[in-house]
Enzyme design. Structure first.
Site, PDB file in Angstrom:
ATOM      1  N   ASP A 193       0.853  -1.196   0.000  1.00  0.00           N
ATOM      2  CA  ASP A 193       0.000   0.000   0.000  1.00  0.00           C
ATOM      3  C   ASP A 193       0.886   1.243   0.000  1.00  0.00           C
ATOM      4  O   ASP A 193       1.329   1.704   1.053  1.00  0.00           O
ATOM      5  CB  ASP A 193      -0.930   0.002   1.208  1.00  0.00           C
ATOM      6  N   HIS A 198       0.216   8.006   3.724  1.00  0.00           N
ATOM      7  CA  HIS A 198       0.884   7.384   4.863  1.00  0.00           C
ATOM      8  C   HIS A 198       2.382   7.662   4.911  1.00  0.00           C
ATOM      9  O   HIS A 198       3.071   7.122   5.784  1.00  0.00           O
ATOM     10  CB  HIS A 198       0.632   5.883   4.830  1.00  0.00           C
ATOM     11  N   ILE A 213      -0.696   9.536   8.257  1.00  0.00           N
ATOM     12  CA  ILE A 213      -1.379   8.683   9.218  1.00  0.00           C
ATOM     13  C   ILE A 213      -1.006   7.215   8.985  1.00  0.00           C
ATOM     14  O   ILE A 213      -0.558   6.842   7.897  1.00  0.00           O
ATOM     15  CB  ILE A 213      -2.912   8.848   9.141  1.00  0.00           C
ATOM     16  N   GLY A 216      -4.960   2.236   7.898  1.00  0.00           N
ATOM     17  CA  GLY A 216      -6.019   1.625   8.684  1.00  0.00           C
ATOM     18  C   GLY A 216      -5.849   0.119   8.792  1.00  0.00           C
ATOM     19  O   GLY A 216      -6.111  -0.471   9.847  1.00  0.00           O
TER      20      GLY A 216
END
Length: 292
Positions: A193, A198, A213, A216
């Protein structure tokens, strides 16, 4: 029209045939924090995640990332009937159920279709479901997920249903925490990913966040691993399925508090931020782990 549900709902995405190795499994486990606690390098339960020998067991959440594990480009949003901007999309919810223990290496084909689109007014929720089948035709796992697309609602569709998992009022059977490392998102992005949200501060700010961040699905994997370690004797083969809603964000360097309650053949759980200015902020909600 950015979203046309008459085109999208029921549409099949191209099948994805993929392979994985023990090295991929080991990297995934390390990226979600396996082996990070003191003493894990000799603990028999921890070694189930980190040694590529006959002890290696696969945490079922690996099945979610396996199809895209070797990708090096940001995720595509090529969904029939949907024109979406990557910066406006976040993960909404994720579920996986497994037919049995996942092999530590193998090949499979994932068949996915769009199963529903909810119109939330200013935003849209897009649901997908996929089935992974081995080369021999054996069903391996099923995934169901949603993405939340900001600014894409208002097309006159169904608002959908909202359900929540009630947490017991008694003390949790497991109350623990995990300290997210500052580089954890940079490590996890090697699991396929490469969304710049991120890792790239400028992109994160354009998306409305003060800093990059944590993925998830990294939080998802951390929570499943901690629940497995704390309530299932560290045995991933006992996990039948895990589902959760992404209720908030986690920033690298923060600490996640995890609480889990046994309820027969399932565990219900929550994950929140512990400490700092965001103490108590939600990370994952409506967590349900089914097990043997």
């Amino acid at each position: 029209m950015p979203i046309d549900p008459t085109v999208a709902v029921g549409a099949a995405l191209p099948d994805r045939t993929f392979s994985w190795t023990e090295t991929d499994v080991l990297l995934y486990h390390l990226a979600i924090g396996a082996g990070s606690r003191a003493g894990d390098h000799t603990d028999p339960d921890a070694l189930r995640y980190t040694l590529d020998d006959d002890r290696l067991q696969v945490l079922p959440s690996f099945g979610i990332v396996a199809p895209s594990f070797h990708e090096t480009e940001p995720p595509a949003l090529d969904l029939p009937g949907c024109e979406l901007e990557l910066a406006n999309v976040v993960h909404g919810a994720q579920e996986i159920s497994v037919a049995g223990p996942l092999p530590s290496s193998g090949s499979a084909t994932l068949s996915t279709r769009v199963t529903g689109i909810w119109d939330k007014g200013r935003s849209a929720v897009i649901w997908q479901e996929g089935q992974a089948v081995s080369e021999a035709g054996e069903k391996l796992w099923t995934v169901r997920s949603s993405i939340f697309a900001r600014g894409e609602g208002g097309f006159g569709g169904d608002r959908g249903v909202s359900t929540s998992v009630a947490l017991p009022e008694r003390p949790a059977d497991l109350d623990t925490s995990y300290a997210v490392t500052p580089q954890q998102a940079l490590l996890y992005r090697l699991c396929g990913d490469r969304n710049p949200l991120h890792g790239d501060p400028a992109f994160a700010q354009r998306a409305g966040f003060p800093a990059p961040i944590l993925h998830g699905l990294c939080t998802y994997g951390i929570v499943l691993r901690e629940l497995t370690d704390g309530l299932l004797d560290g045995d991933p083969t006992r996990v039948h399925g895990f589902g959760a809603r992404f209720a908030g964000v986690v920033f690298p360097g923060e600490t996640i508090r995890l609480r889990g309650w046994r309820e027969g053949d399932r565990v219900v759980a929550s994950a929140t931020i512990a400490g700092g200015d965001r103490d108590g902020s939600p990370a994952l909600a409506d967590c349900v782990l089914t097990h043997s």
